[in-house]
Write an enzyme that holds these catalytic residues in place. Structure first.
Site, PDB file in Angstrom:
ATOM      1  N   GLU A  56       0.852  -1.196   0.000  1.00 60.55           N
ATOM      2  CA  GLU A  56       0.000   0.000   0.000  1.00 60.55           C
ATOM      3  C   GLU A  56       0.887   1.244   0.000  1.00 60.55           C
ATOM      4  OE1 GLU A  56      -2.852   0.078   3.190  1.00 60.55           O
ATOM      5  OE2 GLU A  56      -3.624   2.047   2.592  1.00 60.55           O
ATOM      6  N   ASN A 220     -12.320  -1.424  -0.531  1.00 61.02           N
ATOM      7  CA  ASN A 220     -11.583  -1.979   0.614  1.00 61.02           C
ATOM      8  C   ASN A 220     -12.232  -1.467   1.899  1.00 61.02           C
ATOM      9  OD1 ASN A 220      -9.083  -2.880   2.239  1.00 61.02           O
ATOM     10  ND2 ASN A 220      -9.200  -0.681   2.675  1.00 61.02           N
ATOM     11  N   GLU A 221     -12.410  -2.357   2.832  1.00 59.42           N
ATOM     12  CA  GLU A 221     -12.982  -1.984   4.133  1.00 59.42           C
ATOM     13  C   GLU A 221     -14.122  -0.978   3.946  1.00 59.42           C
ATOM     14  OE1 GLU A 221      -9.974  -1.168   7.128  1.00 59.42           O
ATOM     15  OE2 GLU A 221      -9.284  -3.246   7.021  1.00 59.42           O
ATOM     16  N   GLU A 346      -5.784  -9.132   4.694  1.00 57.35           N
ATOM     17  CA  GLU A 346      -5.013  -8.356   5.686  1.00 57.35           C
ATOM     18  C   GLU A 346      -4.985  -9.149   6.985  1.00 57.35           C
ATOM     19  OE1 GLU A 346      -5.792  -4.139   6.143  1.00 57.35           O
ATOM     20  OE2 GLU A 346      -6.329  -3.952   4.021  1.00 57.35           O
TER      21      GLU A 346
HETATM   22  O1  AHR Z   1      -2.797  -2.299   6.538  1.00 55.93           O
HETATM   23  C1  AHR Z   1      -3.071  -1.020   7.027  1.00 55.93           C
HETATM   24  C2  AHR Z   1      -4.532  -0.642   6.936  1.00 55.93           C
HETATM   25  O2  AHR Z   1      -5.293  -1.457   7.746  1.00 55.93           O
HETATM   26  C3  AHR Z   1      -5.164  -0.789   5.580  1.00 55.93           C
HETATM   27  O3  AHR Z   1      -4.971   0.310   4.765  1.00 55.93           O
HETATM   28  C4  AHR Z   1      -6.611  -0.906   5.906  1.00 55.93           C
HETATM   29  O4  AHR Z   1      -7.324  -1.641   4.940  1.00 55.93           O
HETATM   30  C5  AHR Z   1      -6.621  -1.525   7.283  1.00 55.93           C
HETATM   31  O5  AHR Z   1      -7.437  -0.853   8.156  1.00 55.93           O
END
Ligand code: AHR
Length: 553
Positions: A56, A220-221, A346
């Site tokens: 990221e 994402n999330e 993750e």
């Molecule tokens: O991995 C760090 C962060 O953790 C990511 O950006 C997010 O998806 C999660 O909350």
């Protein structure tokens, strides 16, 4: 045998182990622990994507963990850190997920292509975020970690994937861009050169060959930084984003933004809403992304913990098993044939940033032996659930959270997590088989929500097994900080012909690799003697991750 029954048997075995031990003490000078590898009870093929990664634009992950630039003094290939390429290629990465994480839902892919000096600078998601942990980071007034220069974008990411032999997994921006931007990213990546303006642009920028990106995350999330949606709202967005997608001959594998840890409501409500349009809607999803970080203990320092905190964090990492099982059960309420697989994209332990690391390297610290055991616990869990989990990616590859590498300018080190990935490689592509572990539990105390010390216990030995031809791979974690686990190992219905071991352990439970001491914690090979009747007694070192390679008759 169903899961509940297996669990019941396992619990009974564990409960019965004390009685068993007492009996053994009387009747024989036998060993206290036992592993049965049931090679005739296959679980599924271990997807090589269980050994995937995550990159990221966050802190020092991309700049300078991966991207050092073509003119850097640091050895590089096309601007990408060569040492990282060399190490990562060795452990055969499955896929690499990019560009986030939370960053993905703020990212415009068009900013990261074309001549570098023409690319715009944007504020990075992580520059000003509720997650920030240090005043120093806040005070930073410049730097690629705060003001995203877009020096590394889609083409550079594809170069990284090519160099290390990984498949790309891109996360579309669902929160702040529209479907059109996603369609164009797909076109830029996958349309044959010369067919469209964007594929012609790709050919001019980097590659005539399409990137053939199969794996796409739809946000994402989305329950949090990816839009703060309700599950029903996200289901509607998901349907809209995926209503029509050009395939360009590529079988797209779409991944929905799944739950945060144990939020079963997110899974249930999303699937219920999605399938209001018909049961066939589940066919759109290849995977459902589950995120779970087991956190940290005490003051949050990666290498400061008591023995109790060592066990506490290992036990919390072990929660992955029930998360997988519980979400799987809920998914089955709607997706009865279980077409959708879990993607744990993750996972890991998340400590506070090391104050000795420059503040821009957000959440960067050297993981220890405890983190290595957490890697082993997670990888074993995924393998034991090879029928359910199709991909898993620790967060993240380098310089942040549960990383495999640390890199700063010309310094580079493989962390304890890296070594566990290397040790577990033979599982990839093999058939995961059921195994039964019986061992005395370890006892410890932990703090409850009111910070009161309460007694707790944790399994004494656990792991996973797989078979490929005549080769059985057994990986196991012995969490006990002091006790060697002498263990009888049986491979159901057959004889062990030969065995060897590879062990990651240390007499110091805080051991870790650093730039100053990069080889403090590395696996060692051990030869192993097999008994006359093809039986094996093996002593698992305290505080260890072990791989046993067994050849069977
Ligand atoms: O991995 C760090 C962060 O953790 C990511 O950006 C997010 O998806 C999660 O909350």
């Amino acid at each position: 045998m169903n899961i509940e029954r297996r669990q019941f048997l396992r619990d009974s075995l564990i409960a019965g182990s004390a009685a068993l031990l007492a009996r053994r003490a009387v009747f024989a000078q036998s060993v206290e622990s036992k592993i049965d590898i049931l090679i005739n009870e296959p679980i599924g093929t271990v997807n090589s994507n269980l050994y995937s990664h995550f990159v990221e634009h966050l802190g020092g992950v991309v700049y300078d963990g991966i991207w050092v630039g073509e003119r850097s003094k640091v050895a590089n290939i096309k601007g990408i850190r060569k040492a990282l390429v060399d190490s990562l290629a060795k452990i055969k990465p499955g896929v690499i997920r990019y560009p986030g994480g939370c960053f993905a839902d703020q990212y415009d892919w068009r900013d990261g292509i074309g001549p570098r000096d023409k690319r715009p600078t944007r504020v990075n998601f992580w520059a000003d975020t509720k997650y920030k942990t240090s005043k120093e980071y806040e005070a930073l007034d410049s730097g690629p970690q705060k003001y995203e220069p877009n020096l590394f974008g889609t083409d550079d990411f594809m170069n990284l994937c090519n160099l290390v032999g990984a498949k790309p997994y891109l996360a579309a921006n669902l929160r702040s861009l529209n479907v059109q931007a996603y369609l164009e990213w797909l076109e830029y990546c996958n349309a044959p050169a010369g067919l469209t303006s964007l594929s012609t642009q790709r050919a001019a920028n980097n590659s005539k060959e399409p990137y053939n990106v199969q794996y796409w995350g739809i946000g994402n999330e989305s329950w949090g930084c990816g839009g703060d949606f309700l599950p029903e709202e996200y289901a509607e967005e998901f349907r809209r984003f995926t209503a029509w997608l050009p395939t360009y001959g590529v079988k797209l594998q779409l991944i929905g933004s799944g739950p945060n840890g144990g939020d079963l409501g997110w899974t249930r409500r999303f699937l219920t809403k999605l399938t209001e349009k018909g049961a066939g809607q589940v066919n759109k999803l290849y995977g459902w992304a589950l995120h779970y970080y087991c956190g940290t203990t005490g003051k949050g320092v990666s290498n400061e913990y008591t023995e109790n905190e060592w066990y506490d964090l290992l036990a919390r990492a072990d929660r992955m098993e029930s998360l997988i099982r519980d979400h799987w059960t809920v998914m089955g309420e709607t997706d009865r044939e279980h077409r959708i697989k879990l993607i744990v994209d993750e996972w890991g332990a998340w400590h506070n940033q090391d104050p000795n690391v420059p503040p821009a390297y957000l959440y960067d610290y050297a993981g220890t032996l405890r983190d290595a055991l957490i890697s082993g616990i997670n990888l074993d869990t995924f393998q034991r659930n090879a029928d359910k989990v199709a991909m898993a990616n620790p967060a993240q590859l380098v310089n942040t959270i549960h990383s495999l590498f640390q890199a700063q300018e010309d310094k580079f080190v493989e962390t304890s997590n890296y070594h566990v990935f290397e040790m577990y490689m033979p599982h990839a592509g093999a058939t995961s088989v059921r195994s039964e572990f019986v061992s005395p539990r370890v006892s410890f105390t932990r703090l409850d929500a009111a910070r009161k010390e309460i007694p707790a216990s944790f399994w004494g030995l656990n792991g996973s097994a797989s078979i490929s031809g005549k080769m059985v791979t057994l990986t196991a974690v012995n969490p006990d900080a002091k006790t060697t686990r002498e263990t009888e190992i049986n491979v159901g219905g057959t004889r062990i012909v030969s065995a060897s071991a590879r062990v990651l352990s240390s007499s110091d439970i805080h051991a870790r690799n650093t730039f100053e001491n990069p080889h403090a914690l590395e696996p060692r090979n051990e030869s192993v003697n097999v008994g006359a009747e093809g039986k094996l007694i093996y002593k698992f070192a305290p505080a260890s991750v072990t791989r046993l390679t067994l050849t069977i008759a």
